[in-house]
Design an enzyme around this catalytic site. Sequence first.
Site, PDB file in Angstrom:
ATOM      1  CG  LEU A   1      68.839  19.970  53.874  1.00  0.00           C
ATOM      2  CD1 LEU A   1      69.319  19.601  55.177  1.00  0.00           C
ATOM      3  CD2 LEU A   1      68.193  19.217  53.102  1.00  0.00           C
TER       4      LEU A   1
ATOM      5  N   GLY B   1      76.597  19.256  56.220  1.00  0.00           N
ATOM      6  CA  GLY B   1      77.661  20.007  56.769  1.00  0.00           C
ATOM      7  C   GLY B   1      78.843  20.796  57.193  1.00  0.00           C
TER       8      GLY B   1
ATOM      9  N   GLY C   1      83.590  25.128  59.534  1.00  0.00           N
ATOM     10  CA  GLY C   1      83.918  26.098  58.457  1.00  0.00           C
ATOM     11  C   GLY C   1      83.076  26.244  58.282  1.00  0.00           C
TER      12      GLY C   1
ATOM     13  CE1 TYR D   1      87.734  19.285  46.594  1.00  0.00           C
ATOM     14  CE2 TYR D   1      88.726  20.361  45.442  1.00  0.00           C
ATOM     15  CZ  TYR D   1      87.655  20.638  46.486  1.00  0.00           C
ATOM     16  OH  TYR D   1      86.509  21.549  47.424  1.00  0.00           O
TER      17      TYR D   1
END
Length: 287
Positions: free
Chosen positions: A7, A10, A14, A152
Amino acid sequence: MMKKNILITGTSTGVGFESAILFAQNNYKVYATMRNLKKADNLRKRIEEDNLDIELLPLDVTNVESIQSAVSTIIQKDGKIDVLFNNAGAGFAKTTEQSTEAEIRWVTEVNYHGVVFCTQAVLPYMRKQKSGQIISITSVGGLVGQPFNELYCGAKFAVEGYMEALSTYVSDAFNIKISCVEPGGISTEFMTSAIEKTAVEGSLATGEYLPIFEKYLAGNQKRANESKDQVYQTGLEVASVVLKVAQNDNPPLRIRTSKWAEDFCMLKTQADPDGSKLVNQIKSSFL
């Protein structure tokens, strides 16, 4: 021999996109997920052209019901999940002072909470089958804090700590292998997304922060011009490292994806490059 399934979150662009194709080419059944399947046209084209064993599923890492639905679908079809690749994420560069509450929550949800909830969803099945592997993209920003990237980096540091702690007991008890893959710069839409989320949607740095930010931008540009080939990897190059980790019978807890990334993190990693010494010490202390 039965295929392992994976799995991947996203996968519209990319590293996720390249990983879906690469794993399928290497005898994996791939469940390629993304928040919006309208962005799957390029992947659908590759599936058809190369006859790849890839199934597309909707999965929004910021929505627990969406995560659980995707995992349930895979279990109903295959009865197992062999590998989870937590790839979905988004860049963000902005000062803490100038970030909104919504932005702070968003960057944490996408980059950290999504990893936790995806992992939580697959753990019961991996535990019962006494096997599994969880691979998470973090970043050199999960090891080294950088200017204007504190929110981030904070989220990626959190992923590193979460995965490190998890690995101290699920690996031995349930044969669930844990790894963090730590790229440096990636030449993908991830970088474009980071810019759009900051500079385009609002002023990234103003007032007293502006001269510091201008120096930061100039330094980034200088590094990129001087060593673009060393700093910036393609999505496929990073995906190739992820595949090697998945194929490793004894995968590292941590792995950088390039020499530049290795050098950048050296002061944090030189005593324990793959994280195994610290994990073993923790096990001996607590278990």
